[in-house]
Design a protein around this motif. Structure first.
Motif, PDB file in Angstrom:
ATOM      1  N   PHE A  47      26.547  49.003  44.458  1.00  0.00           N
ATOM      2  CA  PHE A  47      27.229  49.277  45.721  1.00  0.00           C
ATOM      3  C   PHE A  47      26.544  50.412  46.480  1.00  0.00           C
ATOM      4  CE2 PHE A  47      31.457  47.665  43.743  1.00  0.00           C
ATOM      5  CZ  PHE A  47      31.086  46.364  43.963  1.00  0.00           C
ATOM      6  N   CYS A  48      26.108  51.438  45.761  1.00  0.00           N
ATOM      7  CA  CYS A  48      25.418  52.559  46.423  1.00  0.00           C
ATOM      8  C   CYS A  48      24.076  52.122  46.999  1.00  0.00           C
ATOM      9  CB  CYS A  48      25.209  53.717  45.453  1.00  0.00           C
ATOM     10  SG  CYS A  48      26.702  54.678  45.167  1.00  0.00           S
ATOM     11  N   ILE A  49      23.334  51.345  46.260  1.00  0.00           N
ATOM     12  CA  ILE A  49      22.042  50.862  46.757  1.00  0.00           C
ATOM     13  C   ILE A  49      22.245  50.018  48.018  1.00  0.00           C
ATOM     14  CG2 ILE A  49      20.096  49.327  46.271  1.00  0.00           C
ATOM     15  CD1 ILE A  49      20.271  50.290  43.337  1.00  0.00           C
ATOM     16  N   GLN A  50      23.263  49.181  48.006  1.00  0.00           N
ATOM     17  CA  GLN A  50      23.531  48.322  49.150  1.00  0.00           C
ATOM     18  C   GLN A  50      23.959  49.113  50.382  1.00  0.00           C
ATOM     19  OE1 GLN A  50      26.498  45.717  47.494  1.00  0.00           O
ATOM     20  NE2 GLN A  50      24.984  44.245  46.764  1.00  0.00           N
ATOM     21  N   ASN A  51      24.454  50.335  50.185  1.00  0.00           N
ATOM     22  CA  ASN A  51      24.992  51.135  51.285  1.00  0.00           C
ATOM     23  C   ASN A  51      24.206  52.444  51.449  1.00  0.00           C
ATOM     24  OD1 ASN A  51      26.963  51.309  53.371  1.00  0.00           O
ATOM     25  ND2 ASN A  51      28.131  52.762  52.140  1.00  0.00           N
ATOM     26  N   ASN A  52      22.890  52.377  51.253  1.00  0.00           N
ATOM     27  CA  ASN A  52      22.002  53.521  51.473  1.00  0.00           C
ATOM     28  C   ASN A  52      22.390  54.775  50.696  1.00  0.00           C
ATOM     29  OD1 ASN A  52      20.326  52.113  53.345  1.00  0.00           O
ATOM     30  ND2 ASN A  52      21.945  52.355  54.854  1.00  0.00           N
ATOM     31  N   GLY A  53      22.782  54.595  49.430  1.00  0.00           N
ATOM     32  CA  GLY A  53      23.050  55.737  48.560  1.00  0.00           C
ATOM     33  C   GLY A  53      24.463  56.262  48.595  1.00  0.00           C
ATOM     34  N   HIS A  54      25.341  55.550  49.276  1.00  0.00           N
ATOM     35  CA  HIS A  54      26.734  55.992  49.375  1.00  0.00           C
ATOM     36  C   HIS A  54      27.672  54.850  49.009  1.00  0.00           C
ATOM     37  CE1 HIS A  54      25.638  59.749  51.314  1.00  0.00           C
ATOM     38  NE2 HIS A  54      24.760  59.050  52.013  1.00  0.00           N
ATOM     39  N   LEU A  55      28.795  55.205  48.421  1.00  0.00           N
ATOM     40  CA  LEU A  55      29.829  54.234  48.103  1.00  0.00           C
ATOM     41  C   LEU A  55      30.747  54.099  49.308  1.00  0.00           C
ATOM     42  CD1 LEU A  55      30.981  52.512  45.749  1.00  0.00           C
ATOM     43  CD2 LEU A  55      32.457  54.452  45.216  1.00  0.00           C
ATOM     44  N   SER A  56      30.932  52.884  49.778  1.00  0.00           N
ATOM     45  CA  SER A  56      31.796  52.685  50.940  1.00  0.00           C
ATOM     46  C   SER A  56      33.250  52.985  50.573  1.00  0.00           C
ATOM     47  CB  SER A  56      31.684  51.243  51.452  1.00  0.00           C
ATOM     48  OG  SER A  56      32.316  50.359  50.548  1.00  0.00           O
ATOM     49  N   THR A  57      34.021  53.307  51.585  1.00  0.00           N
ATOM     50  CA  THR A  57      35.437  53.601  51.379  1.00  0.00           C
ATOM     51  C   THR A  57      36.163  52.397  50.784  1.00  0.00           C
ATOM     52  OG1 THR A  57      35.397  55.152  53.222  1.00  0.00           O
ATOM     53  CG2 THR A  57      37.562  54.354  52.533  1.00  0.00           C
ATOM     54  N   ALA A  58      35.838  51.221  51.262  1.00  0.00           N
ATOM     55  CA  ALA A  58      36.492  50.003  50.762  1.00  0.00           C
ATOM     56  C   ALA A  58      36.189  49.783  49.280  1.00  0.00           C
ATOM     57  CB  ALA A  58      36.050  48.800  51.576  1.00  0.00           C
ATOM     58  N   LYS A  59      34.941  49.963  48.889  1.00  0.00           N
ATOM     59  CA  LYS A  59      34.565  49.779  47.478  1.00  0.00           C
ATOM     60  C   LYS A  59      35.198  50.862  46.609  1.00  0.00           C
ATOM     61  CE  LYS A  59      31.646  46.369  48.195  1.00  0.00           C
ATOM     62  NZ  LYS A  59      32.059  45.002  48.034  1.00  0.00           N
ATOM     63  N   ARG A  60      35.251  52.074  47.146  1.00  0.00           N
ATOM     64  CA  ARG A  60      35.869  53.168  46.399  1.00  0.00           C
ATOM     65  C   ARG A  60      37.337  52.860  46.129  1.00  0.00           C
ATOM     66  NH1 ARG A  60      36.332  59.652  47.487  1.00  0.00           N
ATOM     67  NH2 ARG A  60      37.832  59.928  45.827  1.00  0.00           N
ATOM     68  N   GLU A  61      38.060  52.451  47.170  1.00  0.00           N
ATOM     69  CA  GLU A  61      39.485  52.174  47.029  1.00  0.00           C
ATOM     70  C   GLU A  61      39.756  50.985  46.120  1.00  0.00           C
ATOM     71  OE1 GLU A  61      40.852  51.810  51.055  1.00  0.00           O
ATOM     72  OE2 GLU A  61      40.722  53.977  51.406  1.00  0.00           O
ATOM     73  N   LYS A  62      38.879  49.994  46.162  1.00  0.00           N
ATOM     74  CA  LYS A  62      39.101  48.782  45.367  1.00  0.00           C
ATOM     75  C   LYS A  62      38.643  48.930  43.911  1.00  0.00           C
ATOM     76  CE  LYS A  62      38.373  43.820  45.371  1.00  0.00           C
ATOM     77  NZ  LYS A  62      37.875  42.661  46.096  1.00  0.00           N
ATOM     78  N   PHE A  63      37.494  49.576  43.688  1.00  0.00           N
ATOM     79  CA  PHE A  63      36.899  49.589  42.356  1.00  0.00           C
ATOM     80  C   PHE A  63      36.883  50.957  41.671  1.00  0.00           C
ATOM     81  CE2 PHE A  63      34.854  46.052  44.618  1.00  0.00           C
ATOM     82  CZ  PHE A  63      35.133  45.008  43.751  1.00  0.00           C
ATOM     83  N   PHE A  64      36.908  52.043  42.439  1.00  0.00           N
ATOM     84  CA  PHE A  64      36.705  53.368  41.849  1.00  0.00           C
ATOM     85  C   PHE A  64      37.790  54.356  42.247  1.00  0.00           C
ATOM     86  CE2 PHE A  64      32.617  51.251  42.097  1.00  0.00           C
ATOM     87  CZ  PHE A  64      32.234  51.311  40.764  1.00  0.00           C
TER      88      PHE A  64
END
Length: 89
Positions: A47-64
């Motif tokens: 997820f970080c690689i796909q978003n230029n080194g950052h975890l998106s808010t949506a991915k954070r809320e759903k997975f982390f």
């Protein structure tokens, strides 16, 4: 045909090996920072690689959701420092 095969081995194969080395190093450092399953660590890196080194808010809320903002920031930094910016998954 031989030239194409040679170029593939000389460039693509070496790039793939380089990525694997960086990925393994990144995953090990993440494991040293937080206690997560291999699957979650792999997701985080992807997820970080796909978003230029950052975890998106949506991915954070759903997975982390279980990680604090400080933990997320440390993990993102590890990914950015260990995975070359030009690498895409």
């Amino acid at each position: 045909m031989f030239g194409f095969l040679s170029e593939t081995i000389d460039t693509d194969f070496l790039l793939e090996l380089d990525f694997i080395v960086h990925y393994d190093r990144t995953k090990k450092r993440l494991q040293e920072t937080v206690d997560m399953s291999d699957q979650k660590l792999d997701q985080f890196i992807k997820f970080c690689i796909q978003n230029n080194g950052h975890l998106s808010t949506a991915k954070r809320e759903k997975f982390f959701y279980m990680l604090s903002s400080e933990e997320i920031a440390r993990l993102e930094t590890i990914v950015r420092e260990n995975i070359p910016g030009e690498v895409k998954v």
